[in-house]
Design a protein around this motif. Structure first.
Motif, PDB file in Angstrom:
ATOM      1  N   GLN A 178      11.691   3.964  25.573  1.00 48.50           N
ATOM      2  CA  GLN A 178      12.368   5.055  24.876  1.00 48.50           C
ATOM      3  C   GLN A 178      11.591   6.355  25.053  1.00 48.50           C
ATOM      4  O   GLN A 178      12.160   7.406  25.340  1.00 48.50           O
ATOM      5  CB  GLN A 178      12.506   4.701  23.396  1.00 48.50           C
ATOM      6  CG  GLN A 178      13.179   5.757  22.550  1.00 48.50           C
ATOM      7  CD  GLN A 178      13.223   5.346  21.089  1.00 48.50           C
ATOM      8  OE1 GLN A 178      12.237   4.860  20.536  1.00 48.50           O
ATOM      9  NE2 GLN A 178      14.372   5.525  20.469  1.00 48.50           N
ATOM     10  N   LEU A 209      11.720   7.535  28.863  1.00 44.22           N
ATOM     11  CA  LEU A 209      12.999   8.143  29.258  1.00 44.22           C
ATOM     12  C   LEU A 209      13.404   9.299  28.348  1.00 44.22           C
ATOM     13  O   LEU A 209      14.341  10.032  28.665  1.00 44.22           O
ATOM     14  CB  LEU A 209      14.120   7.100  29.230  1.00 44.22           C
ATOM     15  CG  LEU A 209      14.026   5.956  30.227  1.00 44.22           C
ATOM     16  CD1 LEU A 209      15.201   4.997  30.028  1.00 44.22           C
ATOM     17  CD2 LEU A 209      13.978   6.474  31.651  1.00 44.22           C
ATOM     18  N   SER A 221      14.936   8.853  25.647  1.00 39.89           N
ATOM     19  CA  SER A 221      16.301   8.452  25.295  1.00 39.89           C
ATOM     20  C   SER A 221      16.263   7.093  24.610  1.00 39.89           C
ATOM     21  O   SER A 221      15.556   6.190  25.048  1.00 39.89           O
ATOM     22  CB  SER A 221      17.157   8.350  26.556  1.00 39.89           C
ATOM     23  OG  SER A 221      18.413   7.779  26.245  1.00 39.89           O
ATOM     24  N   HIS A 229      19.039   5.383  24.394  1.00 39.83           N
ATOM     25  CA  HIS A 229      20.232   4.711  24.916  1.00 39.83           C
ATOM     26  C   HIS A 229      19.817   3.651  25.927  1.00 39.83           C
ATOM     27  O   HIS A 229      20.117   3.740  27.124  1.00 39.83           O
ATOM     28  CB  HIS A 229      21.202   5.714  25.533  1.00 39.83           C
ATOM     29  CG  HIS A 229      21.636   6.784  24.588  1.00 39.83           C
ATOM     30  ND1 HIS A 229      22.354   6.524  23.449  1.00 39.83           N
ATOM     31  CD2 HIS A 229      21.426   8.122  24.597  1.00 39.83           C
ATOM     32  CE1 HIS A 229      22.577   7.653  22.802  1.00 39.83           C
ATOM     33  NE2 HIS A 229      22.016   8.639  23.468  1.00 39.83           N
ATOM     34  N   ILE A 230      19.120   2.634  25.435  1.00 40.68           N
ATOM     35  CA  ILE A 230      18.654   1.541  26.289  1.00 40.68           C
ATOM     36  C   ILE A 230      18.921   0.217  25.600  1.00 40.68           C
ATOM     37  O   ILE A 230      18.986   0.140  24.368  1.00 40.68           O
ATOM     38  CB  ILE A 230      17.149   1.673  26.610  1.00 40.68           C
ATOM     39  CG1 ILE A 230      16.317   1.812  25.335  1.00 40.68           C
ATOM     40  CG2 ILE A 230      16.886   2.835  27.558  1.00 40.68           C
ATOM     41  CD1 ILE A 230      14.821   1.838  25.557  1.00 40.68           C
ATOM     42  N   THR A 245      18.661   2.603  37.165  1.00 35.64           N
ATOM     43  CA  THR A 245      19.154   2.504  35.786  1.00 35.64           C
ATOM     44  C   THR A 245      18.218   1.696  34.896  1.00 35.64           C
ATOM     45  O   THR A 245      18.361   1.717  33.684  1.00 35.64           O
ATOM     46  CB  THR A 245      20.550   1.840  35.737  1.00 35.64           C
ATOM     47  OG1 THR A 245      20.451   0.513  36.271  1.00 35.64           O
ATOM     48  CG2 THR A 245      21.572   2.643  36.529  1.00 35.64           C
ATOM     49  N   SER A 246      17.281   0.978  35.489  1.00 34.13           N
ATOM     50  CA  SER A 246      16.417   0.081  34.714  1.00 34.13           C
ATOM     51  C   SER A 246      14.979   0.568  34.670  1.00 34.13           C
ATOM     52  O   SER A 246      14.543   1.359  35.514  1.00 34.13           O
ATOM     53  CB  SER A 246      16.465  -1.334  35.296  1.00 34.13           C
ATOM     54  OG  SER A 246      15.921  -1.341  36.602  1.00 34.13           O
ATOM     55  N   HIS A 274      19.152   1.626  30.973  1.00 28.44           N
ATOM     56  CA  HIS A 274      19.644   2.866  30.369  1.00 28.44           C
ATOM     57  C   HIS A 274      21.173   2.795  30.396  1.00 28.44           C
ATOM     58  O   HIS A 274      21.764   2.466  31.427  1.00 28.44           O
ATOM     59  CB  HIS A 274      19.142   4.059  31.191  1.00 28.44           C
ATOM     60  CG  HIS A 274      19.544   5.376  30.649  1.00 28.44           C
ATOM     61  ND1 HIS A 274      20.376   6.223  31.335  1.00 28.44           N
ATOM     62  CD2 HIS A 274      19.227   6.000  29.492  1.00 28.44           C
ATOM     63  CE1 HIS A 274      20.545   7.321  30.622  1.00 28.44           C
ATOM     64  NE2 HIS A 274      19.865   7.208  29.498  1.00 28.44           N
ATOM     65  N   GLU A 291      26.212   5.409  26.026  1.00 26.33           N
ATOM     66  CA  GLU A 291      26.406   4.829  24.695  1.00 26.33           C
ATOM     67  C   GLU A 291      27.859   4.473  24.384  1.00 26.33           C
ATOM     68  O   GLU A 291      28.141   3.455  23.771  1.00 26.33           O
ATOM     69  CB  GLU A 291      25.851   5.763  23.619  1.00 26.33           C
ATOM     70  CG  GLU A 291      25.814   5.075  22.281  1.00 26.33           C
ATOM     71  CD  GLU A 291      24.927   5.768  21.272  1.00 26.33           C
ATOM     72  OE1 GLU A 291      24.846   5.248  20.160  1.00 26.33           O
ATOM     73  OE2 GLU A 291      24.342   6.818  21.583  1.00 26.33           O
ATOM     74  N   HIS A 295      19.128   7.024  35.020  1.00 23.11           N
ATOM     75  CA  HIS A 295      18.309   7.806  34.083  1.00 23.11           C
ATOM     76  C   HIS A 295      17.615   8.991  34.751  1.00 23.11           C
ATOM     77  O   HIS A 295      17.201   9.914  34.061  1.00 23.11           O
ATOM     78  CB  HIS A 295      17.286   6.926  33.367  1.00 23.11           C
ATOM     79  CG  HIS A 295      16.446   6.083  34.263  1.00 23.11           C
ATOM     80  ND1 HIS A 295      15.522   6.592  35.142  1.00 23.11           N
ATOM     81  CD2 HIS A 295      16.403   4.730  34.412  1.00 23.11           C
ATOM     82  CE1 HIS A 295      14.931   5.607  35.783  1.00 23.11           C
ATOM     83  NE2 HIS A 295      15.458   4.465  35.370  1.00 23.11           N
TER      84      HIS A 295
END
Length: 146
Positions: free
Chosen positions: A43, A46, A48, A50-51, A83-84, A109, A112, A120
């Motif tokens: 978190q 990134l 973010s 949103h994971i 994305t990971s 990532h 949502e 990401h």
């Protein structure tokens, strides 16, 4: 963009409710602590929340952890894909500094609203020798090569 931070540490005191029938830390509770610490590192990396957790790999228990022990959990991001993001997690006993368990946790990532994987755009900075060793081990667990 390069990730903001890639290391998070946490501490927990092992309570009676955390134990298995052998009076050592229950594996499911240990995994929960480790995933949480990994989540916080990713978190932060990134910037973010949103994971979601994709999976836990290579969880190894090296030494018992007993009621009353304080454990330190350390998470370091060792991989950033499209994305990971993957993190190495180490659990040590505070009393003697011995590593009690370790694993890798992967997160994805997501967008949502849809829950779909979302790039990401964050790059992993250069790792030190130990981080590079752990990155290679992570890639081996995932069946990936450099």
């Amino acid at each position: 963009m390069t990730g903001i931070d890639r290391h998070v540490s946490a501490a927990h005191m092992v309570l009676g409710k955390d134990l298995n029938p052998h009076d050592t830390l229950f594996a499911g509770q240990a995994a929960s602590y480790m995933i949480e610490c990994g989540f916080l590192a990713v978190q932060s990396f990134l910037n973010s929340g949103h994971i979601v957790c994709l999976g836990l790999d290579g969880l190894r228990f090296l030494r018992p952890v007993r009621k009353g022990d304080t454990i330190d959990i350390s998470s370091t991001v060792v991989y950033a894909g499209t994305t990971s993001v993957g993190a190495h997690i180490a659990m040590t006993r505070r009393s003697d500094g011995a590593m009690a368990a370790e694993c890798f946790v992967s997160f994805v990532h997501i967008e949502e609203e849809t829950g779909q994987a979302l790039p990401h755009g964050v790059m992993l900075p250069a790792l030190d020798e130990q981080g590079e060793e752990r990155r290679r081990a992570y890639l081996a667990y995932k069946g990936m090569t450099v």
